[in-house]
Design an enzyme around this catalytic site. Structure first.
Site, PDB file in Angstrom:
ATOM      1  N   LYS A  93       0.822  -1.217   0.000  1.00  0.00           N
ATOM      2  CA  LYS A  93       0.000   0.000   0.000  1.00  0.00           C
ATOM      3  C   LYS A  93       0.854   1.264   0.000  1.00  0.00           C
ATOM      4  O   LYS A  93       0.354   2.349  -0.319  1.00  0.00           O
ATOM      5  CB  LYS A  93      -0.958   0.006   1.193  1.00  0.00           C
ATOM      6  N   ASP A  94       2.135   1.159   0.352  1.00  0.00           N
ATOM      7  CA  ASP A  94       3.041   2.315   0.336  1.00  0.00           C
ATOM      8  C   ASP A  94       3.705   2.529  -1.013  1.00  0.00           C
ATOM      9  O   ASP A  94       4.452   3.498  -1.194  1.00  0.00           O
ATOM     10  CB  ASP A  94       4.143   2.154   1.399  1.00  0.00           C
ATOM     11  N   ARG A 141      -7.508   8.741   2.932  1.00  0.00           N
ATOM     12  CA  ARG A 141      -8.571   7.790   2.626  1.00  0.00           C
ATOM     13  C   ARG A 141      -9.386   7.485   3.870  1.00  0.00           C
ATOM     14  O   ARG A 141     -10.636   7.556   3.847  1.00  0.00           O
ATOM     15  CB  ARG A 141      -7.986   6.483   2.058  1.00  0.00           C
ATOM     16  N   ARG A 142      -8.710   7.154   4.964  1.00  0.00           N
ATOM     17  CA  ARG A 142      -9.445   6.851   6.198  1.00  0.00           C
ATOM     18  C   ARG A 142     -10.216   8.073   6.682  1.00  0.00           C
ATOM     19  O   ARG A 142     -11.344   7.956   7.146  1.00  0.00           O
ATOM     20  CB  ARG A 142      -8.469   6.349   7.272  1.00  0.00           C
ATOM     21  N   ARG A 159       0.610  10.753  12.817  1.00  0.00           N
ATOM     22  CA  ARG A 159       1.594   9.926  12.127  1.00  0.00           C
ATOM     23  C   ARG A 159       2.472   9.227  13.154  1.00  0.00           C
ATOM     24  O   ARG A 159       2.372   9.444  14.346  1.00  0.00           O
ATOM     25  CB  ARG A 159       2.446  10.771  11.179  1.00  0.00           C
ATOM     26  N   ARG A 165       1.546   5.468  17.586  1.00  0.00           N
ATOM     27  CA  ARG A 165       0.112   5.766  17.445  1.00  0.00           C
ATOM     28  C   ARG A 165      -0.690   5.166  18.599  1.00  0.00           C
ATOM     29  O   ARG A 165      -1.614   5.801  19.106  1.00  0.00           O
ATOM     30  CB  ARG A 165      -0.393   5.253  16.098  1.00  0.00           C
ATOM     31  N   CYS A 251      -1.064  10.642  -2.508  1.00  0.00           N
ATOM     32  CA  CYS A 251      -1.587  10.935  -1.172  1.00  0.00           C
ATOM     33  C   CYS A 251      -2.606  12.074  -1.195  1.00  0.00           C
ATOM     34  O   CYS A 251      -3.234  12.357  -0.188  1.00  0.00           O
ATOM     35  CB  CYS A 251      -0.439  11.267  -0.223  1.00  0.00           C
TER      36      CYS A 251
END
Length: 320
Positions: A93-94, A141-142, A159, A165, A251
């Site tokens: 996904k990165d 997206r989230r 981040r 987190r 992004c």
């Protein structure tokens, strides 16, 4: 006696990256004839080379503000091109849709659970959060998907690695956070989520839950590369990344894509949203990948066509 080949593996230094790279390190070593339980032998034939990326160094801004998701791969790809490493292990996904000349995603192992995980200090789900609750995420997206469902939420940029987190959640900087369930499972933290997000209702990032083995194009037929490939996963993520290519997503573009096999068909849902969650565009489709000579190409075409349909429908309403 022939010399045992050495495969140098590039990885970021985070706990999750090292855990994921360690999994692949043992599999590469096994393909080279080394007992994967003999760590000293594993290190000898498949040493990990830790490389700090710009994305790791800059933690106080969203990726879109400093150059996009490629900042998690740039320095590692430079090491590949220069021959200082032989492969890199990334979270798929990165990975940007386009890769540098001479490099490719040579293998994708079997995928972990692609869903997003909901973690909080109390409520069991996004719907159960109090009015105006603080949601911590650095993912557009989230952010967009959550605001689409709960426009009252206050989204705070959050981040850092998984431990950071989780600590910020515990310290009260957010009432809830969303993380990739695959990463939590690989770190032995799969018990932490309060609930998991339905990937058909809120498609995750293209390729989420999958690892990408990036190599120089000239090395794609190496036996250790072949040993890492999982065909079903490679077909499903080809569909998701086909959509990524069509939408030229970075992004700056909240996009989700979820592909899965059902019977003999590959099914795909693609979604693009405005960052504030007000606008959402979604298309779905399927293809009979089992009957085709090149299932990956067919899957990629499916994703690309759905992405283009969203782009045409959205027009200027969303920045692509």
């Amino acid at each position: 006696m022939p010399t045992q080949p050495v495969v140098r593996i590039g990885a970021r230094g985070s706990k999750l990256s090292l855990a994921q790279s360690g999994m692949m390190q043992r599999r590469i070593a096994a393909s080279l004839g080394v007992d994967p339980s003999d760590q000293s032998a594993v290190e000898r034939v498949a040493p990990l080379v830790v490389i700090t990326t710009t994305g790791d160094r800059v933690q106080d801004r969203r990726l879109l503000e400093i150059g996009g998701k490629g900042l998690f791969t740039k320095e590692i790809e430079e090491a590949l091109i220069e021959g200082r490493i032989d492969c890199a292990v990334h979270s798929l996904k990165d990975m940007p849709a386009a890769l540098p000349d001479g490099l490719c995603i040579a293998a994708i192992p079997e995928r972990e659970d692609p869903r997003d995980a909901f973690l909080s200090r109390g409520p069991e789900s996004l719907e159960a959060l109090a009015q105006g609750a603080k949601l911590g995420t650095a993912s557009l997206r989230r952010q967009a998907q959550c605001l689409h469902r709960r426009p009252d939420l206050q989204v705070n940029m959050l981040r850092g690695n998984v431990d950071t987190r989780l600590a910020k959640l515990e310290a009260g900087e957010a009432d809830a956070i969303l993380l990739a369930y695959a990463g939590l499972k690989r770190l032995g933290l799969g018990h932490l989520p309060k609930s998991l997000i339905d990937p058909k209702a809120c498609p995750p990032a293209p390729g989420q839950g999958a690892l990408a083995i990036e190599t120089r194009i000239c090395d794609t037929e190496q036996s250790w590369v072949q040993a890492l490939r999982h065909e079903a996963t490679m077909v499903s993520v080809a569909a998701e990344r086909g959509a990524l290519t069509a939408l030229e997503a970075s992004c700056k573009t909240p996009i989700g894509a979820h592909a899965w096999f059902e019977g003999g068909s590959l099914k795909l849902i693609v979604e693009a949203l405005s960052p504030d969650g007000v606008l959402a565009f979604r298309h779905s489709g399927e293809t009979d990948a089992s009957q085709l000579s090149d299932p990956e190409a067919s899957a990629r075409d499916l994703g690309f066509s759905l992405g283009m349909a969203i782009k045409e429908e959205a027009g200027d309403a969303i920045e692509f």
